[in-house]
Each structure stands twice: as C-alpha cells, then as structure tokens.
Write an enzyme that holds these catalytic residues in place. Structure first.
Site, PDB file in Angstrom:
ATOM      1  CB  THR A  57      43.648  47.943  44.602  1.00  0.00           C
ATOM      2  OG1 THR A  57      43.330  48.615  45.900  1.00  0.00           O
ATOM      3  CG2 THR A  57      42.720  46.524  44.453  1.00  0.00           C
ATOM      4  CG  ASP A  58      47.620  50.472  46.780  1.00  0.00           C
ATOM      5  OD1 ASP A  58      46.225  50.047  47.218  1.00  0.00           O
ATOM      6  OD2 ASP A  58      47.557  51.613  47.228  1.00  0.00           O
ATOM      7  CD  GLU A  59      42.495  48.287  49.642  1.00  0.00           C
ATOM      8  OE1 GLU A  59      41.892  47.177  50.700  1.00  0.00           O
ATOM      9  OE2 GLU A  59      42.080  49.777  50.213  1.00  0.00           O
TER      10      GLU A  59
ATOM     11  CE1 TYR B 146      37.878  46.706  45.646  1.00  0.00           C
ATOM     12  CE2 TYR B 146      39.499  46.906  47.301  1.00  0.00           C
ATOM     13  CZ  TYR B 146      39.083  46.730  46.256  1.00  0.00           C
ATOM     14  OH  TYR B 146      39.416  48.366  44.999  1.00  0.00           O
TER      15      TYR B 146
ATOM     16  CE  LYS C 230      40.256  45.616  41.897  1.00  0.00           C
ATOM     17  NZ  LYS C 230      39.433  45.730  40.518  1.00  0.00           N
TER      18      LYS C 230
END
Ligand code: NAD
Ligand code: TDX
Length: 356
Positions: free
Chosen positions: A138-140, A166, A170
């Site tokens: 993810t970009d997060e 989260y 990741k």
C-alpha cells in the site's frame, strides 16, 4: 510474456482479492486460481458466489499463519497443475481497527507474510523455475505528504515512514519480502497501491460506508476538517496492474500503482452527496482519526514506462457513480454484511465438502 498456470491467491474472499479472482478468470481463462482465505470478518464468499462451478477456481479455507496448509497447497499437483505464482493479498486492512487493536495486524500482516515466504522458499527446492511471489502492499507505507506541496508524490524510492499500526505492519511485511529476495534469491515483487473503490468493498471503508449510510437515510461521519487527500483508483485497474507486475515485472522490484486522481475527503463527500441527491446537512463532522495521514499521492510513472500500464476504469466521477449504482442495486449484499448473515454462507455452501 509468461502466463501462469496456477496462482495461489491469499485473501481472495476480501474486496480486492475477490475482484482479482474474477479479473484473472475473465482475462486469463487458462490460469487456475486457488483462493486461500481464513474468512475473518472481512472475508465474504458471497463476493464470489458467481464463480461456484467454475473448474478453474477453488476455495480453500485456511490461514497464512498455518505452515502445514501452505506446504500442502504448494506441493499439490492435483487436480490442477502445481502452483507457479503466489499473489499475496491476505491482510488486516483497516486503519481504524489497527488503532483499536494492533495485534491481528502483527500476526497476520507480519508473521503471516514471513510464514508464507518460508513456505514458498521451501517449495522452490528442486524446482527449475522458482515460484513468483507478488506482495500486494500500500501507499500508506510511505507516510504522509503535506497539503501545501501539491507537486510532491510518493515514488518507489521514497523512504518508508508508516504512521499507523496498519501501515507499520505493511511496511514490515515489505521489508521481509525484500529480505527474501536479497538473502535467498526468491523471485519477489512488491506493489504499492493507492485507495481502491468499486464493488464488494467492506462497508467500513469510507466510500461504501458513506453510500450505504445515505441509502439508509443516515448521515456520513467525516473525520476532522475533511481536508485529508486520497488518490482513488478503481479496483479493476488495480487488478490489471497486479497482473501486469506478475507477468512482466522485474524480479526484486517495487511498483507503485495509482490513479492520478487526488480528492479531499470533503470533495469526495460532496460528490457522493450530489450523485445521490443529498445536501450538506447529511455530513456529520466527527472527531479525527488519531495520527490521520494528511495526503497520499502516488507517482505510478515506473509502472507506466516499464510495463505499459495506465488506469482506464477510474474516470471521475463516472466510475464513482457506477460504484454507487452497484451498491444501490446490490442492497442484499451489503445488508447481509451489516447484519452478519454473510458469515453463514461458508457453512451452508461448503458443508460436508472437502476443502480441496
Ligand atoms: P480486505 O480486508 O477486504 O480483505 C482481506 C482478506 O484477507 C479477507 O478475505 C480476509 O478474510 C483475509 N485474511 C485476513 N487475515 C488472513 C489470514 N491470517 N489468513 C488468510 N486470509 C486472511 O482487504 P482489501 O481491501 O481487499 O485489501 C487486500 C490487500 O490489498 C491488503 O493486503 C491491503 O493491505 C492491500 N491494499 C488495499 C487497498 C485498499 O484501498 N483497500 C489499497 C492498497 C493496498
Ligand atoms: O468514517 C470515515 N470517515 C472518514 O472521514 C472513514 C471510515 C474514513 N474517513 C476518512 C479517513 C481517510 O482519510 O476517509 C479516508 C479514507 O479512509 P479509509 O476508507 O478508512 O481508507 P484509508 O485509511 O485511506 O486506507 C485505505 O487505503 C489504503 C485502505 O483501507 C487500506 O487498506 C489501503 O492500504
């Protein structure tokens, strides 16, 4: 371009996973898909009820933290050709849940990813061609961009700076995948995608939550000042990008995936309200999410240049309007999610059947 015989997909009963199964079966009819999913609260086999009876697809209820299940699936040649690719989507995926309880995020996203990597590494022993492993991230993991520098975007070289449990879980899994490539020469690739929207998204995420609330005549809870920005991509564009990375990506590389479609949450909310015939009185400003990332924006230039991918299904606001229509026409689906009835599907549909 290699097409794979048999993809082991983890997390295929979730939002992106179920769309990916359908995408692969439609666009690569010779590729078998085994969907390994633990059916957590986010796993819903009703997302795939239309594929019951498709010989190229099978569901296996199991956990990526269970090395025995993984060993069995990766060494199993029958009744279909052996697994030659793993697409890893299984995860705890909701930021707000990670703030309430981070433990499942660590055991699934971090430990589960390492268990899966270990299983694939052992399964590679004695094979001429190693199993290709695509890790869907993810970009997060890149953290947050400021609002006042609109030209800044996340590139693959941007340092990781995750801000929520989260995102940190990741980012940890990304590092484990990187290490597997570097230390053991595993054939791994990592994708980092922006916010997805489309059918079958669990109605805890902002778009299906707001749309289903409005259908039920309820207000929509907008966090903080509503000025946080997300880059929205239709789930089918994401699925196509993951397939392109699987088939054409360079081993060991990271590929960003994004829609070039930045919207503030307030803009998004106004568009949803307008498309559904409501006014601002349906907005309820609520306490902000702790540590709420201000802005995500993806530079997907590498994927476009190297693999020729571009989003074609995310045109705004038409793609959003089509998604709203899907939730309007599929009230049964989300009402069964909200009531919890969807959890009975597995026991009814699979009762007495062998998992294979
Ligand atoms: P989701 O929450 O809808 O689905 C996750 C699936 O994983 C569920 O079916 C669940 O049952 C399964 N699962 C969870 N723990 C498991 C375990 N231990 N073993 C086996 N299965 C397990 O998630 P999603 O939104 O479809 O996201 C899929 C992947 O894409 C995730 O890895 C997520 O981090 C990533 N991603 C999501 C988005 C987005 O906007 N939704 C954007 C970028 C990346
Ligand atoms: O009720 C809400 N009100 C609100 O204002 C919810 C649920 C969200 N929001 C805001 C928070 C975010 O700025 O909307 C934005 C989007 O929120 P989510 O749908 O929870 O997504 P986000 O936190 O951006 O993360 C998503 O994109 C990246 C996915 O859930 C992740 O799995 C993915 O990695």
């Amino acid at each position: 371009m290699p097409q794979y015989n048999h993809i082991l997909l983890t997390g295929g009963a979730g939002f992106i996973g179920s769309n990916f199964v359908r995408f692969v079966r439609a666009h690569r009819p010779d590729t078998h898909v085994t969907n390994l999913d633990a059916l957590t609260y986010a796993g819903n086999l009703e997302n795939l009820s239309d594929l019951e009876g498709d010989d190229g697809y099978r569901f296996v209820k199991g956990d990526i933290r269970d090395a025995d299940v993984l060993r069995e699936l990766l060494s199993d040649d029958n009744p279909i050709p052996g697994v030659d690719a793993v697409v890893h989507m299984a995860a705890e995926s909701h930021v707000d849940r990670s703030i309430l309880d981070s433990q499942p995020f660590i055991t699934t996203n971090v430990q589960g990813t390492q268990t899966l990597l270990d299983a694939v590494r052992h399964a590679n022993d004695g094979r001429d061609t190693p199993i290709r492993f695509v890790h869907v991230s993810t970009d997060e993991v890149y953290g947050s961009l400021p609002l006042d520098e609109p030209n800044e975007k996340f590139a693959e070289s941007t340092p990781l700076a995750p801000n929520s449990p989260y995102a940190a879980s990741k980012a940890s899994s990304d590092m484990l995948v990187r290490a597997a490539h570097h230390t053991f020469g595993m054939d791994t690739l990592i994708t980092r995608c922006s916010n997805n929207f489309g059918p079958y998204q669990f109605p805890e995420k902002v778009i299906p939550l707001f749309v289903t609330n409005l259908i039920e005549g309820k207000k929509v809870p907008l966090y903080g000042d509503g000025l946080n920005v997300r880059d929205w991509l239709h789930v089918d564009d994401h699925c196509e990008a993951v397939l392109a990375v699987l088939e054409k990506g360079r081993s060991g590389e990271v590929y960003n995936i994004g829609g070039n479609n930045e919207r503030s949450n307030l803009d998004l909310t106004h568009t949803i309200l307008q498309l559904m015939g409501h006014g601002d009185e349906m907005i309820e400003y609520v306490t902000d999410r702790p540590g709420h990332d201000r802005r995500y924006a993806i530079d997907a230039g590498k994927l476009e240049r190297d693999l020729g991918w571009q989003p074609t299904r995310s045109a705004w606001p038409d793609a959003l309007a089509a998604t709203i229509d899907w939730y309007k026409s599929n009230g049964d689906w989300w009402q069964r999610v909200r009531s919890g009835a969807y959890r009975d599907y597995y026991s009814k549909q699979y009762a007495g059947r062998s998992v294979h």
